[in-house]
Design a protein around this motif. Structure first.
Motif, short mmCIF file in Angstrom:
data_model
loop_
_atom_site.label_atom_id
_atom_site.label_comp_id
_atom_site.label_asym_id
_atom_site.label_seq_id
_atom_site.Cartn_x
_atom_site.Cartn_y
_atom_site.Cartn_z
N GLU A 59 48.80 66.42 60.32
CA GLU A 59 47.98 67.49 60.90
C GLU A 59 48.76 68.25 61.98
N ARG A 60 49.54 67.52 62.80
CA ARG A 60 50.36 68.19 63.82
C ARG A 60 51.39 69.10 63.15
N GLU A 62 51.25 70.48 60.10
CA GLU A 62 50.54 71.64 59.52
C GLU A 62 50.25 72.67 60.62
N ASP A 63 49.79 72.17 61.78
CA ASP A 63 49.49 73.07 62.91
C ASP A 63 50.73 73.87 63.31
N ALA A 64 51.90 73.26 63.12
CA ALA A 64 53.15 73.92 63.51
C ALA A 64 53.71 74.79 62.37
N GLY A 65 52.94 74.92 61.30
CA GLY A 65 53.34 75.82 60.20
C GLY A 65 54.21 75.17 59.14
N LYS A 72 43.28 65.40 53.50
CA LYS A 72 42.39 64.77 54.50
C LYS A 72 42.41 63.26 54.34
N VAL A 161 59.23 69.58 66.35
CA VAL A 161 57.83 69.25 66.69
C VAL A 161 57.71 67.80 67.15
#
Ligand code: C5P
Length: 238
Positions: A59-60, A62-65, A72, A161
């Motif tokens: 998830e981290r 994905e948040d960073a692109g 899930k 990241v």
């Protein structure tokens, strides 16, 4: 979403088909292996800890692109992921010398690597995951040059990241291995990110907090994985 039959059982995870042809269920088992499966043991809670850990990291990212196969978390030990065509090449970045690099080159463990190194290995247990390069990958059709370039770029983005995330938790991200696949023509991060596939040291004591505890028989393996998780803000279920 309905979980159907087992597609594949790896050394630590099993993969199941679902009623959606684009989605698979990854089941994280307690099985732990090292040295190409020569050392094996089931460690209580490992499936749960790695599943929750991996979900948090994916998830981290994905948040960073960074595109990942993660959809899930379904249960304590299962996650839903995209069904990809896997590329049989493992990408390893090292920030600090340890493990295979120390063995191969005789450099001192703990030496800071500037700039960080990037290595490719063929995913092949029978051959012991031999080290390869871009030329071999292209010639033997394991990956195309443009795919390898994208994989390298994404592997270093992950470094950016995660180095920050682990530094904030008082740890050093020593090295890690990533695997990629193709989904809808795009290169996407697959497999898992957990202390099974990376090295993490306490920043002050340099104590090992990853699978080296299992490889080297140091004990406290899952306790260390949970401590890593807690330090980056993960709440593990009881
Ligand atoms: O053994 P080596 O030092 O080359 O491993 C580099 C990193 O890649 C380590 O973090 C190790 O846990 C990981 N790795 C992995 N799976 C492999 C090979 C290496 O997770 N098959």
């Amino acid at each position: 979403m309905e979980k159907r039959q087992e597609l594949y059982a790896g050394k630590a995870k099993s993969v199941y088909t679902t009623d959606d042809p684009d989605l698979l269920v990854l089941q994280f088992r307690d099985d732990t292996s090292a040295f190409d499966g020569k050392k094996k043991e089931a460690l209580a809670r490992k499936g749960l800890v790695n599943n929750v850990f991996n979900a948090f990291i994916m998830e981290r990212l994905e948040d960073a692109g960074i595109p990942t196969h993660f959809e899930k978390r379904l249960s304590s030990t299962e996650s839903l992921v995209k069904k990809m065509e896997m590329i049989p090449v493992e990408c390893v970045v090292r920030n600090i010398a340890a493990g295979g690099l120390v063995k191969r080159l005789g450099v001192e463990e703990g030496m800071t690597l500037t700039p960080p190194t990037f290595e490719l290995f063929l995913k092949n247990d029978e051959k012991g995951d031999p080290m390869i390069n871009e030329s071999l990958a292209e010639t033997f059709g394991w990956a195309k040059p443009e795919q390898l370039a994208k994989m390298k770029d994404l592997t270093f983005k992950v470094n950016h990241v995660l180095k920050q995330l682990f530094t904030e938790g008082g740890m050093l991200l020593v090295d890690y291995k990533l695997e990629f696949g193709i989904f809808n023509g795009q290169i996407v991060l697959g497999d898992e990110f957990s202390p099974d596939g990376c090295r993490l040291w306490d920043a002050n004591t340099r104590e090992k907090m990853d699978k080296d505890r299992f490889r080297q028989g140091l004990g406290g393996v899952i306790e260390a994985y949970e401590e890593v998780g807690r330090r980056i803000g993960i709440n593990f279920p009881a």
